[in-house]
Design a protein around this motif. Structure first.
Motif, PDB file in Angstrom:
ATOM      1  N   GLU A   1      53.341  17.025 -19.210  1.00 38.84           N
ATOM      2  CA  GLU A   1      54.093  15.817 -18.899  1.00 38.84           C
ATOM      3  C   GLU A   1      55.465  15.471 -19.411  1.00 38.84           C
ATOM      4  N   ILE A   2      55.396  16.149 -20.621  1.00 40.52           N
ATOM      5  CA  ILE A   2      56.665  16.125 -21.318  1.00 40.52           C
ATOM      6  C   ILE A   2      57.696  16.980 -20.496  1.00 40.52           C
ATOM      7  N   ALA A   3      57.440  18.097 -20.096  1.00 41.15           N
ATOM      8  CA  ALA A   3      58.284  19.094 -19.370  1.00 41.15           C
ATOM      9  C   ALA A   3      58.561  18.369 -17.852  1.00 41.15           C
ATOM     10  N   SER A   4      57.695  17.593 -17.274  1.00 46.13           N
ATOM     11  CA  SER A   4      57.807  16.947 -16.185  1.00 46.13           C
ATOM     12  C   SER A   4      58.931  15.720 -16.322  1.00 46.13           C
ATOM     13  N   LEU A   5      58.687  15.008 -17.336  1.00 47.06           N
ATOM     14  CA  LEU A   5      59.533  13.864 -17.605  1.00 47.06           C
ATOM     15  C   LEU A   5      61.002  14.557 -17.830  1.00 47.06           C
ATOM     16  N   ALA A   6      61.004  15.394 -18.690  1.00 45.98           N
ATOM     17  CA  ALA A   6      62.516  16.040 -19.015  1.00 45.98           C
ATOM     18  C   ALA A   6      63.142  16.646 -17.747  1.00 45.98           C
TER      19      ALA A   6
ATOM     20  N   ARG B   1      65.289  18.061 -36.753  1.00 47.79           N
ATOM     21  CA  ARG B   1      64.201  17.030 -36.628  1.00 47.79           C
ATOM     22  C   ARG B   1      63.558  17.148 -35.206  1.00 47.79           C
ATOM     23  N   ASP B   2      64.253  17.839 -34.219  1.00 43.90           N
ATOM     24  CA  ASP B   2      63.610  17.612 -33.099  1.00 43.90           C
ATOM     25  C   ASP B   2      62.457  18.735 -32.644  1.00 43.90           C
ATOM     26  N   TRP B   3      62.385  19.737 -33.529  1.00 40.94           N
ATOM     27  CA  TRP B   3      61.390  20.683 -33.539  1.00 40.94           C
ATOM     28  C   TRP B   3      60.165  20.212 -33.435  1.00 40.94           C
ATOM     29  N   SER B   4      59.796  19.344 -34.515  1.00 35.27           N
ATOM     30  CA  SER B   4      58.412  18.556 -34.378  1.00 35.27           C
ATOM     31  C   SER B   4      58.319  17.836 -33.226  1.00 35.27           C
ATOM     32  N   ALA B   5      59.363  17.179 -32.677  1.00 33.87           N
ATOM     33  CA  ALA B   5      59.088  16.325 -31.610  1.00 33.87           C
ATOM     34  C   ALA B   5      58.679  17.325 -30.475  1.00 33.87           C
ATOM     35  N   PHE B   6      59.260  18.569 -30.342  1.00 34.42           N
ATOM     36  CA  PHE B   6      58.726  19.036 -29.013  1.00 34.42           C
ATOM     37  C   PHE B   6      57.587  19.826 -29.296  1.00 34.42           C
ATOM     38  N   GLN B   7      56.937  20.222 -30.609  1.00 36.11           N
ATOM     39  CA  GLN B   7      55.619  20.580 -30.737  1.00 36.11           C
ATOM     40  C   GLN B   7      54.601  19.360 -30.600  1.00 36.11           C
ATOM     41  N   THR B   8      55.113  18.234 -30.149  1.00 37.65           N
ATOM     42  CA  THR B   8      54.138  16.913 -29.689  1.00 37.65           C
ATOM     43  C   THR B   8      53.739  15.997 -30.961  1.00 37.65           C
ATOM     44  N   PHE B   9      54.441  16.398 -32.117  1.00 39.93           N
ATOM     45  CA  PHE B   9      54.174  15.231 -32.999  1.00 39.93           C
ATOM     46  C   PHE B   9      55.192  14.256 -32.562  1.00 39.93           C
ATOM     47  N   THR B  10      55.012  13.272 -33.300  1.00 38.25           N
ATOM     48  CA  THR B  10      55.827  11.905 -32.962  1.00 38.25           C
ATOM     49  C   THR B  10      56.570  11.302 -34.400  1.00 38.25           C
TER      50      THR B  10
ATOM     51  N   GLY C   1      51.127  -1.484 -28.607  1.00 38.87           N
ATOM     52  CA  GLY C   1      51.557  -2.067 -27.576  1.00 38.87           C
ATOM     53  C   GLY C   1      52.888  -2.201 -27.325  1.00 38.87           C
ATOM     54  N   ASP C   2      53.665  -1.988 -28.286  1.00 40.78           N
ATOM     55  CA  ASP C   2      55.146  -2.195 -28.384  1.00 40.78           C
ATOM     56  C   ASP C   2      55.928  -0.860 -27.943  1.00 40.78           C
ATOM     57  N   MET C   3      56.998  -0.798 -27.317  1.00 38.49           N
ATOM     58  CA  MET C   3      57.923   0.500 -27.037  1.00 38.49           C
ATOM     59  C   MET C   3      58.712   0.888 -28.251  1.00 38.49           C
ATOM     60  N   LEU C   4      58.111   2.013 -28.572  1.00 42.70           N
ATOM     61  CA  LEU C   4      59.151   2.422 -30.026  1.00 42.70           C
ATOM     62  C   LEU C   4      59.666   4.008 -29.579  1.00 42.70           C
ATOM     63  N   VAL C   5      60.621   4.330 -30.491  1.00 48.33           N
ATOM     64  CA  VAL C   5      61.381   5.700 -30.028  1.00 48.33           C
ATOM     65  C   VAL C   5      60.401   6.540 -30.190  1.00 48.33           C
ATOM     66  N   THR C   6      60.443   7.386 -29.283  1.00 46.37           N
ATOM     67  CA  THR C   6      59.258   8.729 -29.296  1.00 46.37           C
ATOM     68  C   THR C   6      60.051   9.849 -28.573  1.00 46.37           C
ATOM     69  N   PRO C   7      60.594  10.655 -29.424  1.00 50.93           N
ATOM     70  CA  PRO C   7      61.466  11.839 -28.895  1.00 50.93           C
ATOM     71  C   PRO C   7      60.519  12.901 -28.199  1.00 50.93           C
ATOM     72  N   ILE C   8      60.981  13.223 -26.963  1.00 45.67           N
ATOM     73  CA  ILE C   8      60.218  14.363 -26.198  1.00 45.67           C
ATOM     74  C   ILE C   8      60.749  15.578 -25.897  1.00 45.67           C
ATOM     75  N   VAL C   9      62.128  15.689 -26.060  1.00 38.36           N
ATOM     76  CA  VAL C   9      62.957  16.777 -25.935  1.00 38.36           C
ATOM     77  C   VAL C   9      63.860  17.104 -26.963  1.00 38.36           C
ATOM     78  N   ALA C  10      64.378  18.332 -27.088  1.00 42.35           N
ATOM     79  CA  ALA C  10      65.461  18.477 -28.184  1.00 42.35           C
ATOM     80  C   ALA C  10      66.572  17.696 -27.994  1.00 42.35           C
ATOM     81  N   GLY C  11      66.952  17.183 -28.973  1.00 39.23           N
ATOM     82  CA  GLY C  11      68.198  16.373 -28.873  1.00 39.23           C
ATOM     83  C   GLY C  11      68.078  14.839 -29.026  1.00 39.23           C
TER      84      GLY C  11
END
Length: 662
Positions: free
Chosen positions: A322-327, A340-349, A412-422
């Motif tokens: 779904e990350i790839a689809s959204l991106a 820092r974006d490496w861990s985001a792409f590895q599905t960490f948050t 239930g709140d919307m928080l920053v959640t990186p899904i792609v590099a950058g």
């Protein structure tokens, strides 16, 4: 049993209840919870229907880690039934709800604290506790009705005015605030709230007048109301400066705070002020934190635990596919990929390493991360919403796109959640900076030069912008203008006493515009001391006259290698001998791009050109050099001019000048 021991037992047996209350209070304050509980239970057995005893025992249970909160709730509830007009048990019932957190806790705290406000609007910190809860318009109206029971009480009326502004009942709020200004002439709060109301109405002239009146009273802002109004867009450096400011320095702090954010130097008004208050009102309406008392915002351990588990739950975080689809669905590509974006792409948050607890930026204004970004940057240029669980915002800047994705957390709140590099780097930039509307779209450059002003008491700053039209202003540390100039297709001139300033420049080229705001130091050129101005450069055809060099100066310091180059500087304070001055001028050209094959020469190379000069004495000595084509190879250079006084042996150097020879 000895008589002394028997006497002690008898004295304990007949110990008065008041002394037991004092003892239980002391034990509770000392953190001796088991002993405090025994003393309070002894009191309850003696006085089972005393609301003060029930409240004391409830406070002991409330202090008990985790397990005591439900027992505390039942004791406080019983006390409120026995003494419905006593605010104390309801106040602590509010504490129980806050300690429990989440929706159930807020359902306990909210009505209890509203009833406290109805009984006594000044009771302890009940108002501050109520503000920590999520509040919709219905909750605001309930608190407003409670406070209306004390109409005419200045404290209650001030709280009512705040709620009326939040409910967008502006004229009713304004009426209250105008009266409160007369009752509390030294309090900046009524002025600050009046400014907020007027700005939200779009009446910026009236809002500016009210805000200016509040700033004049900033030294008396005991509740930090003025700071709370602006902290959502403050930088880390500004937070530190405010924390270090004395009460007398607050007025200057806020004036400088807003002066550096003025989006249009051509107008008398600062449009950013009204825009900020309107953005904040919109953010509080649409991006309010739904669960401000969730453990996530108060515990680093819970934050880390929930972040890790969030990465494995679709309802909180999309899967890799779904990350790839959204991106792929989002056309903007972030320009700031980082480690820092490496861990985001590895599905960490990864969160952003921000403070939790009372220092959490989410709790300061009760905004989710969308609201925090919105207050700083306004509406995104592109917003894509993916159901109710995630959305991506994109902001276009002159140097590329900034992109951030928000996902619904377990709170239930919307928080920053990186899904792609950058996205991680973009989020950090968006949450540290702020931009006024309209967003700058022009990539803009200029270069500065400084010279001694008339009499040596002032320094003249010359700016060479690469735009068609520009306005420049120097602002002192109070946010007041020290100098201003505007120009089209030629240099800008500003003169002010030496010191540290904020340099603000607005530039326009065609339909695009740019803004520059940064600190700038004007150097001193004191009378009687050897000093050297900045160096100007232009084509060799220009005569050695400053005005001619300023007219011919290249905007981006790019010079043609096939043409001669003229360099120009001024020396001050050379010692006179027999009506002349004698000095050595040494030009140091340091090549910064390395040279060699494909520019891979490695070490920087320095070319030095020196002359011995003798000129007729004057307070200003012009030093100029023409370099013919071929004397310097093409490249990127840093030039420093050194002047050595041959009469007394002193020396001085210019500021460095970097230029490209092509």
């Amino acid at each position: 049993m000895q008589p002394a021991a028997l006497l002690l037992v008898l004295s304990l047996a007949v110990q008065q209840p008041d002394s037991l209350v004092t003892r239980a209070e002391s034990l509770l304050a000392a953190g001796a919870l088991p002993e405090a509980r025994r003393a309070a239970e002894d009191l309850q057995r003696r006085r089972p229907n005393d609301p003060k005893v029930l409240t004391l025992l409830g406070r002991v249970h409330l202090a008990w880690p985790v397990v005591g909160r439900f027992r505390a709730e039942s004791l406080f509830a019983l006390a409120t039934r026995i003494a419905p007009d006593d605010p104390d048990p309801r106040y602590y019932l509010g504490h129980v709800g806050l300690a429990l957190g989440a929706d159930d806790g807020e359902a306990i705290a909210r009505p209890a604290l509203v009833r406290v406000l109805a009984l006594n609007p000044d009771y302890r910190d009940a108002w501050a506790l109520w503000l920590r809860l999520y509040r919709g318009d219905g909750d605001r109206r309930a608190a407003l009705d409670a406070l209306a029971l004390h109409a005419g009480n200045p404290t209650a009326d001030l709280k009512r005015a705040q709620l009326l502004v939040e409910l967008r009942s502006y004229e009713e709020a304004v009426s209250l605030l105008k009266r409160l200004r007369l009752i509390r002439p030294d309090d900046p709060t009524p002025h600050a709230l009046l400014a907020r109301a007027r700005f939200e109405q779009g009446r910026d002239t009236a809002g500016t007048a009210a805000y200016d009146a509040a700033l004049r009273l900033a030294a008396y802002d005991e509740d930090s109301v003025l700071w709370h109004q602006v902290r959502s867009i403050a930088s880390s450096a500004e937070r530190s400066r405010y924390a270090a400011a004395t009460p007398r320095e607050r007025d200057a702090f806020f004036r400088f705070f807003w002066a550096r954010r003025d989006p249009d130097l051509r107008t008398a008004a600062n449009e950013r002020l009204g825009e900020h208050f309107r953005r904040m009102a919109e953010a509080q309406r649409y991006f309010a934190l739904l669960h401000p008392n969730a453990r996530y915002y108060h515990s680093r351990f819970m934050q880390a635990l929930w972040d890790v588990s969030s990465a494995r739950s679709f309802s909180v975080r999309p899967s890799r596919a779904e990350i790839a689809s959204l991106a792929g669905a989002v056309p903007c590509v972030p320009e700031l990929p980082g480690v820092r974006d490496w861990s985001a792409f590895q599905t960490f948050t990864p969160r952003l390493g921000e403070a939790v607890g009372e220092g959490s930026p989410n709790l300061e204004d009760a905004l989710d991360d969308r609201g925090r970004v919105f207050v700083r940057h306004g509406r995104p240029d592109l917003r894509l919403v993916f159901g109710g669980d995630a959305e991506t915002w994109c902001y276009q800047r002159p140097d590329g796109w900034l992109r951030v994705t928000f996902a619904r957390s377990r709170t239930g709140d919307m928080l920053v959640t990186p899904i792609v590099a950058g996205e991680s780097e973009s989020a950090r930039r968006l949450l540290e900076t702020d931009v006024a509307s309209p967003t700058p779209t022009l990539r803009f450059a200029f270069w500065p030069a400084t010279f001694r002003g008339s009499g040596g008491r002032r320094t003249e700053l010359v700016l060479f912008p690469d735009s068609a039209a520009a306005v420049a202003v120097l602002l002192d540390d109070r946010g007041l203008e020290a100098a201003r100039d505007s120009a089209t297709d030629h240099a800008l001139h500003l003169a002010a006493p030496p010191g540290r300033y904020l340099l603000a420049i607005d530039a326009v080229r065609g339909e695009r515009s740019a803004r520059f705001r940064a600190g700038f130091s004007l150097p001193a050129y004191p009378t009687g001391e050897l000093s050297v101005s900045s160096v100007l450069v232009a084509t060799g055809a220009a005569p050695p006259v400053r005005a001619a060099l300023e007219t011919a100066a290249p905007p981006r310091l790019r010079l043609r290698a096939a043409e001669p180059m003229r360099f120009y500087a001024e020396a001050y304070g050379l010692v006179r001998e027999a009506g002349t001055v004698r000095y050595e001028a040494v030009y140091h050209f340091e090549r910064l791009d390395g040279g060699g094959f494909l520019g891979l020469g490695g070490r920087a190379r320095v070319t030095t050109i020196a002359f011995e000069r003798e000129q007729r004495y004057g307070p200003t000595i012009i030093e100029s050099l023409v370099i013919d084509p071929g004397r310097l190879p093409r490249g990127h250079y840093r030039l420093v001019l050194e002047i050595r006084d041959a009469v007394i042996g002193t020396r001085a150097t210019s500021a460095s000048l970097e230029f490209d020879l092509r």
